[in-house]
Structures are given as structure tokens and as C-alpha cells.
Design a protein around this motif. Structure first.
Motif, PDB file in Angstrom:
ATOM      1  N   ALA A 237       4.482  61.816  42.382  1.00  0.00           N
ATOM      2  CA  ALA A 237       3.327  60.785  42.424  1.00  0.00           C
ATOM      3  C   ALA A 237       2.970  61.867  40.796  1.00  0.00           C
ATOM      4  CB  ALA A 237       2.443  60.362  42.683  1.00  0.00           C
ATOM      5  N   SER A 238       2.713  62.813  40.734  1.00  0.00           N
ATOM      6  CA  SER A 238       1.594  63.779  39.610  1.00  0.00           C
ATOM      7  C   SER A 238       2.298  63.731  38.848  1.00  0.00           C
ATOM      8  CB  SER A 238       1.126  65.147  40.708  1.00  0.00           C
ATOM      9  OG  SER A 238       2.104  65.614  40.484  1.00  0.00           O
ATOM     10  N   ASN A 239       3.140  63.306  39.109  1.00  0.00           N
ATOM     11  CA  ASN A 239       4.181  63.757  37.262  1.00  0.00           C
ATOM     12  C   ASN A 239       3.986  62.397  36.420  1.00  0.00           C
ATOM     13  OD1 ASN A 239       5.456  65.899  37.981  1.00  0.00           O
ATOM     14  ND2 ASN A 239       7.652  64.848  38.876  1.00  0.00           N
ATOM     15  N   ALA A 240       3.149  61.399  37.389  1.00  0.00           N
ATOM     16  CA  ALA A 240       2.812  59.853  35.729  1.00  0.00           C
ATOM     17  C   ALA A 240       1.637  60.295  35.246  1.00  0.00           C
ATOM     18  CB  ALA A 240       2.400  58.734  37.355  1.00  0.00           C
ATOM     19  N   ILE A 241       0.898  61.324  35.768  1.00  0.00           N
ATOM     20  CA  ILE A 241      -0.469  62.074  35.012  1.00  0.00           C
ATOM     21  C   ILE A 241      -0.603  63.170  34.785  1.00  0.00           C
ATOM     22  CG2 ILE A 241      -1.777  60.074  36.471  1.00  0.00           C
ATOM     23  CD1 ILE A 241      -2.957  62.717  38.600  1.00  0.00           C
ATOM     24  N   ASN A 242       0.572  64.042  34.570  1.00  0.00           N
ATOM     25  CA  ASN A 242       0.483  65.542  34.228  1.00  0.00           C
ATOM     26  C   ASN A 242       0.567  65.823  32.991  1.00  0.00           C
ATOM     27  OD1 ASN A 242       2.931  64.815  33.605  1.00  0.00           O
ATOM     28  ND2 ASN A 242       3.881  66.806  35.324  1.00  0.00           N
ATOM     29  N   GLY A 243       0.752  64.832  31.818  1.00  0.00           N
ATOM     30  CA  GLY A 243       0.704  64.694  30.463  1.00  0.00           C
ATOM     31  C   GLY A 243       2.334  65.320  29.448  1.00  0.00           C
ATOM     32  N   GLN A 244       2.977  64.912  30.487  1.00  0.00           N
ATOM     33  CA  GLN A 244       4.493  64.955  29.999  1.00  0.00           C
ATOM     34  C   GLN A 244       5.519  64.397  30.301  1.00  0.00           C
ATOM     35  OE1 GLN A 244       5.655  69.037  31.096  1.00  0.00           O
ATOM     36  NE2 GLN A 244       4.331  69.094  32.484  1.00  0.00           N
ATOM     37  N   THR A 245       6.133  63.732  29.563  1.00  0.00           N
ATOM     38  CA  THR A 245       7.084  62.032  30.088  1.00  0.00           C
ATOM     39  C   THR A 245       8.099  62.892  29.866  1.00  0.00           C
ATOM     40  OG1 THR A 245       7.546  62.284  27.154  1.00  0.00           O
ATOM     41  CG2 THR A 245       5.776  60.592  28.227  1.00  0.00           C
ATOM     42  N   ALA A 246       8.419  63.916  30.137  1.00  0.00           N
ATOM     43  CA  ALA A 246      10.189  64.503  30.350  1.00  0.00           C
ATOM     44  C   ALA A 246      10.598  64.817  32.059  1.00  0.00           C
ATOM     45  CB  ALA A 246      10.451  66.287  30.088  1.00  0.00           C
ATOM     46  N   ASP A 247       9.067  64.316  32.617  1.00  0.00           N
ATOM     47  CA  ASP A 247       9.644  64.392  34.070  1.00  0.00           C
ATOM     48  C   ASP A 247       9.434  62.671  34.965  1.00  0.00           C
ATOM     49  OD1 ASP A 247       7.052  65.133  34.129  1.00  0.00           O
ATOM     50  OD2 ASP A 247       6.376  66.615  34.879  1.00  0.00           O
ATOM     51  N   PHE A 248       8.120  62.566  35.796  1.00  0.00           N
ATOM     52  CA  PHE A 248       8.549  60.818  36.180  1.00  0.00           C
ATOM     53  C   PHE A 248       8.265  60.934  37.828  1.00  0.00           C
ATOM     54  CE2 PHE A 248      13.389  61.447  36.370  1.00  0.00           C
ATOM     55  CZ  PHE A 248      13.136  61.333  36.753  1.00  0.00           C
ATOM     56  N   TRP A 249       7.513  59.689  38.183  1.00  0.00           N
ATOM     57  CA  TRP A 249       6.861  59.605  39.702  1.00  0.00           C
ATOM     58  C   TRP A 249       8.434  58.546  39.767  1.00  0.00           C
ATOM     59  CZ3 TRP A 249       5.506  54.358  40.318  1.00  0.00           C
ATOM     60  CH2 TRP A 249       5.625  53.371  41.531  1.00  0.00           C
ATOM     61  N   HIS A 250       8.885  58.718  41.042  1.00  0.00           N
ATOM     62  CA  HIS A 250      10.441  57.611  41.160  1.00  0.00           C
ATOM     63  C   HIS A 250       9.653  57.337  42.721  1.00  0.00           C
ATOM     64  CE1 HIS A 250      13.720  55.578  41.435  1.00  0.00           C
ATOM     65  NE2 HIS A 250      13.805  55.981  40.654  1.00  0.00           N
ATOM     66  N   SER A 251      10.402  56.079  43.075  1.00  0.00           N
ATOM     67  CA  SER A 251       9.867  55.760  44.637  1.00  0.00           C
ATOM     68  C   SER A 251      10.442  56.158  45.525  1.00  0.00           C
ATOM     69  CB  SER A 251       9.986  54.495  44.782  1.00  0.00           C
ATOM     70  OG  SER A 251      10.762  53.234  43.801  1.00  0.00           O
ATOM     71  N   GLU A 252      11.009  56.321  46.632  1.00  0.00           N
ATOM     72  CA  GLU A 252      11.479  56.969  47.047  1.00  0.00           C
ATOM     73  C   GLU A 252      13.254  56.127  46.488  1.00  0.00           C
ATOM     74  OE1 GLU A 252      12.647  58.805  52.270  1.00  0.00           O
ATOM     75  OE2 GLU A 252      10.934  57.604  51.329  1.00  0.00           O
ATOM     76  N   TRP A 253      14.352  57.182  46.596  1.00  0.00           N
ATOM     77  CA  TRP A 253      15.901  56.527  47.095  1.00  0.00           C
ATOM     78  C   TRP A 253      16.653  57.569  47.564  1.00  0.00           C
ATOM     79  CZ3 TRP A 253      19.068  60.342  45.343  1.00  0.00           C
ATOM     80  CH2 TRP A 253      18.878  61.385  44.590  1.00  0.00           C
ATOM     81  N   LYS A 254      16.651  58.951  48.034  1.00  0.00           N
ATOM     82  CA  LYS A 254      18.030  59.433  48.621  1.00  0.00           C
ATOM     83  C   LYS A 254      17.496  59.130  50.089  1.00  0.00           C
ATOM     84  CE  LYS A 254      19.467  63.744  49.387  1.00  0.00           C
ATOM     85  NZ  LYS A 254      21.167  63.853  49.177  1.00  0.00           N
ATOM     86  N   ASP A 255      16.138  59.135  51.289  1.00  0.00           N
ATOM     87  CA  ASP A 255      16.595  58.918  52.538  1.00  0.00           C
ATOM     88  C   ASP A 255      16.086  57.571  52.754  1.00  0.00           C
ATOM     89  OD1 ASP A 255      17.024  61.690  52.693  1.00  0.00           O
ATOM     90  OD2 ASP A 255      14.757  62.964  52.997  1.00  0.00           O
ATOM     91  N   ALA A 256      15.540  56.580  51.991  1.00  0.00           N
ATOM     92  CA  ALA A 256      14.587  55.578  52.439  1.00  0.00           C
ATOM     93  C   ALA A 256      14.949  55.007  51.074  1.00  0.00           C
ATOM     94  CB  ALA A 256      13.885  55.764  52.944  1.00  0.00           C
ATOM     95  N   GLN A 257      14.345  53.788  51.399  1.00  0.00           N
ATOM     96  CA  GLN A 257      14.580  52.831  49.388  1.00  0.00           C
ATOM     97  C   GLN A 257      14.107  51.498  49.981  1.00  0.00           C
ATOM     98  OE1 GLN A 257      18.449  51.727  47.711  1.00  0.00           O
ATOM     99  NE2 GLN A 257      18.825  54.078  48.106  1.00  0.00           N
ATOM    100  N   PRO A 258      12.397  52.024  50.056  1.00  0.00           N
ATOM    101  CA  PRO A 258      11.142  50.957  50.320  1.00  0.00           C
ATOM    102  C   PRO A 258      11.119  50.285  49.352  1.00  0.00           C
ATOM    103  CG  PRO A 258      10.145  53.131  49.943  1.00  0.00           C
ATOM    104  CD  PRO A 258      11.435  53.038  50.411  1.00  0.00           C
ATOM    105  N   GLY A 259      11.160  48.908  49.179  1.00  0.00           N
ATOM    106  CA  GLY A 259      11.061  47.334  48.471  1.00  0.00           C
ATOM    107  C   GLY A 259       9.594  48.126  48.403  1.00  0.00           C
TER     108      GLY A 259
END
Length: 306
Positions: A237-259
């Protein structure tokens, strides 16, 4: 860009179940990893599984010189020197688990190795390999991926300051409030995605002051995120406020996929007047593009977990 070094918060001593805050003046200085430093080291026998930062020294004998790749998978993170040459930095995740060692830096007979390991090795051994190890990422060993603080989100009874939708597309989107908001926390409640999938992603989230200028992120922290992917990729989640657009926050997808809904709460560090915000979606044709959302501003939205 958030790339902080040194002491960033409280310093605490943990012993016997007791926590003690350490206060006072601090000095930060570099450790010059040069020849004078290495020659000044005093060596003594140590334990094989000793944790913590240490310099290690060893040697190996060769009857024939050739290029090789040093296997550093059982070591932690640090720097390695061979015969006085600073060979490489190493880390037991990603491609630096092996280090290319040119034959020109080796010699027949005895060769010396010095390793600075900041974490402590699993086993203090080295071996030569014919090929590098490039397909074993081992993200579970990445101590930087600890995830956001866990707590309880408290939105019951709170009225959203804004409820609307982002247009479809990958363009940067600025949202201006009809009246400036004020608070020490900013909450983005995400209700669904344009593609109907359960994922949410943000490359960058900026807040704007009443004049439309970006507000500094320097004192910001993630107070709460309901979900973040830490195994399949660095979707912290910290990727969403680190001043860079090359990375990103993403909700979980590998071990679970909460809606949906998904939540991201930013602690601004102080009461702040907010005239709007800027949402930068994840680049490319990727899932996670947010559609409907709500915004809250104020304080006390997160109750810290025990």
C-alpha cells in the motif's frame, strides 16, 4: 520520492516483555567500505549461525583459474570482496543470489574472500556455479515487505464527503472538491472496478491543497489498507504514496482474492486542508482500475490493533 534512510521513528529496546523508548541525540555517519577499513579489521573465530551484522573471512584454493558464479543463497544481505576486489552486493532474494566472478580476479593457489553480511547467514559457505540463479525470487525473505499496520477501520456513522466515479481509462484524474476538506486522515473507499473484477490498484495518490497544488507526502503513512499483494509482487500500500508511478498498490491476488469494497487510509501527520486529489491508475491494460468510490476526511478512522 520516499527513499528514507537512517532512523525514521521511535527507537525502542525490547527485553523480557518490556518495551523502553530510547531518546536523545543521534548521529548518522557512513561506514566507508574501502581498503583501509578492511585492513583494519580484527578477526576472531565466530559461530556459524550468529545473527546480525558481521564481517566474515575465508579462503579457497584453486588449481585452475576460470570465470565462475559465486552461490550466495545461504547468505543474507551485504557486500563481498575477493582478493581485495569489491565484487558485488548480494541479497538472498532476486538475481543477486549469485555473483559473477571473473577469472582475472582469481589466482592459482589460495584466494581470499571477505563478506559483510547485515543479517547473518543461514550457512557461512560459498560455492562456484557454472550459471547464475535468475529464476528463484524468494519474495518471502524480503524483510521490506511487511505490509501496512493492521487495525480496525471505523467508518460506521461517518458521512462521505464525496461519492462519485472515475471515468474509464489510464489517464491521470484530478478531482476537485466543491468545498475544501480538513483532517489528519484521508480515506478512499473503493466500491467496484471498471472491469467487474475484484482487484483494485493505484499507481499514485496525491492530495491537492485549496489552490490545486500537490501537498507534500513527507509526513504521510499508510494507516490502513484492507488488502495488499505481498507474495506475487510488491503491491504494498505504501507504493501508492511514495512519489513514483512505476510501482503501485494492488489488492491481494495470489493467495486470496478479496472483493470490493477496498479501503486505503492515509495518515497525513497533521491537520491538513484538502482541496482535491489526483488519482494515477496503474499503467497499461491491467486489472484494478477503480470505478465508483467514496472519500472521507477527518481523524480517528482507524483503531490500532493490539
Amino acid at each position: 520520492i520516499h527513499d528514507r534512510k537512517g532512523i525514521q521513528g521511535k527507537v525502542q529496546l525490547l527485553a523480557g516483555g518490556q518495551t523502553t523508548d530510547v531518546t536523545g541525540e543521534w548521529s548518522v555517519f557512513p561506514l566507508k567500505l574501502d581498503a583501509p577499513l578492511l585492513s583494519s579489521l580484527k578477526w576472531k573465530a565466530g559461530e556459524e549461525n550468529a545473527p546480525g551484522p558481521k564481517f566474515w573471512r575465508g579462503s579457497f584454493k584453486l588449481t585452475k583459474v576460470a570465470d565462475t558464479f559465486l552461490d550466495l543463497r545461504t547468505w543474507g544481505k551485504g557486500v563481498i570482496w575477493v582478493n581485495g576486489h569489491c565484487l558485488a552486493r548480494h541479497w538472498n532474494i532476486g538475481p543477486t543470489q549469485t555473483a559473477y566472478l571473473p577469472g582475472a580476479w582469481l589466482k592459482e593457489g589460495e584466494n581470499d574472500v571477505v563478506i559483510l553480511d547485515l543479517l547473518g547467514p543461514e550457512k557461512p559457505v560459498l560455492a562456484g556455479l557454472e550459471k547464475p540463479i535468475l529464476d528463484q525470487l524468494r519474495p518471502e525473505l524480503d524483510f521490506a515487505r511487511k505490509g501496512s499496520k493492521k487495525g480496525e477501520l471505523v467508518l460506521k456513522g461517518q458521512k462521505a464527503a464525496l461519492e462519485t466515479a472515475f471515468p474509464a481509462g489510464a489517464e491521470v484524474q484530478d478531482v476537485k472538491f466543491t468545498k475544501p476538506l480538513e483532517g489528519s486522515q484521508f480515506v478512499l473507499e473503493m466500491l467496484n472496478a471498471h472491469d467487474g473484477k475484484p482487484f483494485a490498484a493505484i499507481a499514485e495518490l496525491d492530495l491537492l491543497d485549496p489552490e490545486g497544488k500537490s501537498i507534500s507526502h513527507a509526513s504521510w503513512t499508510v494507516a490502513y489498507a484492507d488488502s495488499e499483494e505481498l507474495t506475487g509482487e510488491d503491491g504494498s500500500a505504501s507504493n501508492a504514496i511514495n512519489g513514483q508511478t512505476a510501482d503501485f498498490w494492488h489488492s491481494e491476488w495470489k493467495d486470496a482474492q478479496p472483493g470490493y469494497p477496498h479501503y486505503l487510509v492515509i495518515d497525513l501527520g497533521a491537520e491538513t486542508k484538502i482541496g482535491g486529489f489526483r488519482y494515477t491508475p496503474r499503467a497499461g491494460n491491467n486489472p484494478g482500475r477503480i470505478k465508483d468510490y467514496k472519500v472521507y476526511a477527518g481523524s480517528g478512522f482507524v483503531r490500532e490493533g493490539k
